[in-house]
Scaffold this motif. Sequence first.
Motif, PDB file in Angstrom:
ATOM      1  N   VAL A   5       0.866  -1.177   0.000  1.00  0.00           N
ATOM      2  CA  VAL A   5       0.000   0.000   0.000  1.00  0.00           C
ATOM      3  C   VAL A   5       0.901   1.224   0.000  1.00  0.00           C
ATOM      4  O   VAL A   5       1.878   1.301   0.725  1.00  0.00           O
ATOM      5  N   GLN A   6       0.567   2.175  -0.824  1.00  0.00           N
ATOM      6  CA  GLN A   6       1.399   3.352  -1.012  1.00  0.00           C
ATOM      7  C   GLN A   6       0.596   4.617  -0.742  1.00  0.00           C
ATOM      8  O   GLN A   6      -0.597   4.651  -0.999  1.00  0.00           O
ATOM      9  N   LYS A   7       1.261   5.630  -0.243  1.00  0.00           N
ATOM     10  CA  LYS A   7       0.618   6.934  -0.030  1.00  0.00           C
ATOM     11  C   LYS A   7       0.977   7.868  -1.174  1.00  0.00           C
ATOM     12  O   LYS A   7       2.073   7.799  -1.710  1.00  0.00           O
ATOM     13  N   GLN A   8       0.059   8.748  -1.497  1.00  0.00           N
ATOM     14  CA  GLN A   8       0.299   9.777  -2.502  1.00  0.00           C
ATOM     15  C   GLN A   8      -0.193  11.115  -1.990  1.00  0.00           C
ATOM     16  O   GLN A   8      -1.271  11.194  -1.390  1.00  0.00           O
ATOM     17  N   MET A   9       0.596  12.149  -2.253  1.00  0.00           N
ATOM     18  CA  MET A   9       0.139  13.504  -1.987  1.00  0.00           C
ATOM     19  C   MET A   9      -0.480  14.038  -3.267  1.00  0.00           C
ATOM     20  O   MET A   9       0.090  13.885  -4.343  1.00  0.00           O
ATOM     21  N   PHE A  10      -1.639  14.629  -3.143  1.00  0.00           N
ATOM     22  CA  PHE A  10      -2.299  15.302  -4.263  1.00  0.00           C
ATOM     23  C   PHE A  10      -2.100  16.801  -4.075  1.00  0.00           C
ATOM     24  O   PHE A  10      -2.351  17.335  -2.989  1.00  0.00           O
ATOM     25  N   ILE A  11      -1.668  17.468  -5.133  1.00  0.00           N
ATOM     26  CA  ILE A  11      -1.633  18.927  -5.168  1.00  0.00           C
ATOM     27  C   ILE A  11      -2.723  19.316  -6.168  1.00  0.00           C
ATOM     28  O   ILE A  11      -2.574  19.101  -7.371  1.00  0.00           O
TER      29      ILE A  11
END
Length: 108
Positions: A5-11
């Motif tokens: 499972v991976q995290k992503q930052m959304f801008i």
Amino acid sequence: MDKKVQKQMFIVKSPCYKCKEMFNVALVNEEVGTGQIYGPEEFTKEEMRLAEEHGVLIKEQFSATRQESYYANTCPNCGVFVGQHFLFTEYFCEASYGGCEYETIDLA
């Protein structure tokens, strides 16, 4: 084999609901594919740095709804902030379904 499972930052680039000027909003999708998100009030120092490097203004703000202060995405033009309540519906969902421009940054 289990997929990590991976995290992503959304801008997310979106118009301010008050002054209508475009500004960047940062949020983190904690588990990609699940829609479990959080905003600046829960950012690590590294996440805070990444958001600010991508043109996001994060300031401590007072929420009359929650009766407390916390770090939030802030419009640099008028100073209004995006509360945690609106991050999912107004920014994450809009970006996910193509309603506004965004970029993602993979996090460890």
